[in-house]
Write an enzyme that holds these catalytic residues in place. Structure first.
Site, mmCIF file in Angstrom:
data_model
loop_
_atom_site.group_PDB
_atom_site.id
_atom_site.type_symbol
_atom_site.label_atom_id
_atom_site.label_comp_id
_atom_site.label_asym_id
_atom_site.label_seq_id
_atom_site.Cartn_x
_atom_site.Cartn_y
_atom_site.Cartn_z
ATOM 1 C CB CYS A 20 66.009 8.671 35.257
ATOM 2 S SG CYS A 20 65.554 7.421 36.465
ATOM 3 C CG HIS A 122 65.864 10.676 39.478
ATOM 4 N ND1 HIS A 122 65.266 10.646 38.232
ATOM 5 C CD2 HIS A 122 66.682 11.757 39.462
ATOM 6 C CE1 HIS A 122 65.686 11.670 37.512
ATOM 7 N NE2 HIS A 122 66.563 12.358 38.240
ATOM 8 C CG ASP A 137 68.210 15.533 37.502
ATOM 9 O OD1 ASP A 137 67.368 14.846 36.890
ATOM 10 O OD2 ASP A 137 68.231 15.634 38.736
#
Length: 269
Positions: A20, A122, A137
């Protein structure tokens, strides 16, 4: 100054393993500029410099000089210092939103161009592209459009839920040539705003929620609230269903007993 994105196209990367941080950096830059290997090299370089500074300072380093990296974990989670270093390559600064320097952004976030959000392991980016805000995202199948009015409330809700938020300022890359996307890291895709909206709606027509990997430690406050309400509704519906079936069962049994009694009375008569 805001970068103009490829004739109105949006660059989005979908979550791959624990990458991520890579997805976050690339969506800030709006193009496949970095791979996990690039960030790992930056992490290694930072580790070396940190160890060198500790040694030069004659400070007791303890386990700091161990082989374990302090800028990338074994499962691939990178530190904020690595993201800062990657964006510095493109003359971009990463500033904590709580910093006095970022005060204008706290008052009116719409004046800015990008934010980085982090919680647990994250990372994700909220970015203005061609005058419109999107949540990039990587757990989402496509960028999710955010209205200017919702942006401030969304950032506030993230902060109140424990997210660390960083402001990104500087000269964003003007354009990444889509024709050269064969050099892409393989996770990215170019979408028109219309396609992004269509994908977002098709993932969940009711709420627009489109998380594609629920195993991640990721929390969207608005979606969590909705899920909580849905869970309560579901529990209430199940309870009502059980109550109805219980009442039905009771009434059926009562009717059966009544019939048995009547049959018994008829036979005795």
């Amino acid at each position: 100054m805001e970068g103009v994105s490829n004739g109105g196209m949006l660059y989005h990367e979908v979550q791959e393993a624990k990458l991520c941080a890579v997805h976050c950096v690339n969506t800030v830059l709006q193009g496949p500029f970095f791979s996990e290997f690039d960030l790992a090299a930056l992490a290694s370089d930072l580790d070396c410099k940190e160890r060198q500074m500790m040694q030069e300072g004659s400070v007791s380093t303890g386990d700091f000089l161990s082989a374990e990296s302090h800028n990338v974990s074994l499962d691939g989670d990178f530190s904020i210092q690595v993201l800062q270093k990657a964006l510095e390559v493109w003359d971009l600064q990463v500033i904590p939103l709580s910093s006095p320097v970022a005060e204008p952004a706290q008052i009116d976030p719409d004046l800015e161009n990008a934010f980085i959000c982090h919680l647990h392991d994250h990372w994700f980016c909220i970015r203005k592209v061609n005058g419109e805000w999107y949540n990039f995202d990587s757990l989402y199948a496509a960028p999710e459009h955010l209205s200017k009015f919702y942006l401030a409330a969304y950032l506030d809700s993230l902060k109140s839920n424990g997210w660390s938020i960083f402001l990104v300022r500087g000269n964003f890359p003007k354009e990444f040539l889509i024709s050269s996307s064969e050099a892409s890291n393989g996770y990215g895709q170019w979408l028109s705003p219309e396609d992004a909206e269509r994908i977002t709606k098709s993932c969940n027509p009711a709420s627009g929620s489109q998380i594609i990997n629920s195993t991640q430690q990721h929390s969207n406050p608005a979606e969590d609230m909705l899920t909580e309400f849905e869970d309560e509704d579901l529990k209430a519906a199940i309870a009502a269903s059980l109550m109805d079936s219980s009442q039905t069962k009771t009434s059926v049994e009562a009717g059966r007993i009544e019939n048995d009694n009547k049959e018994g009375e008829e036979k005795s008569a």
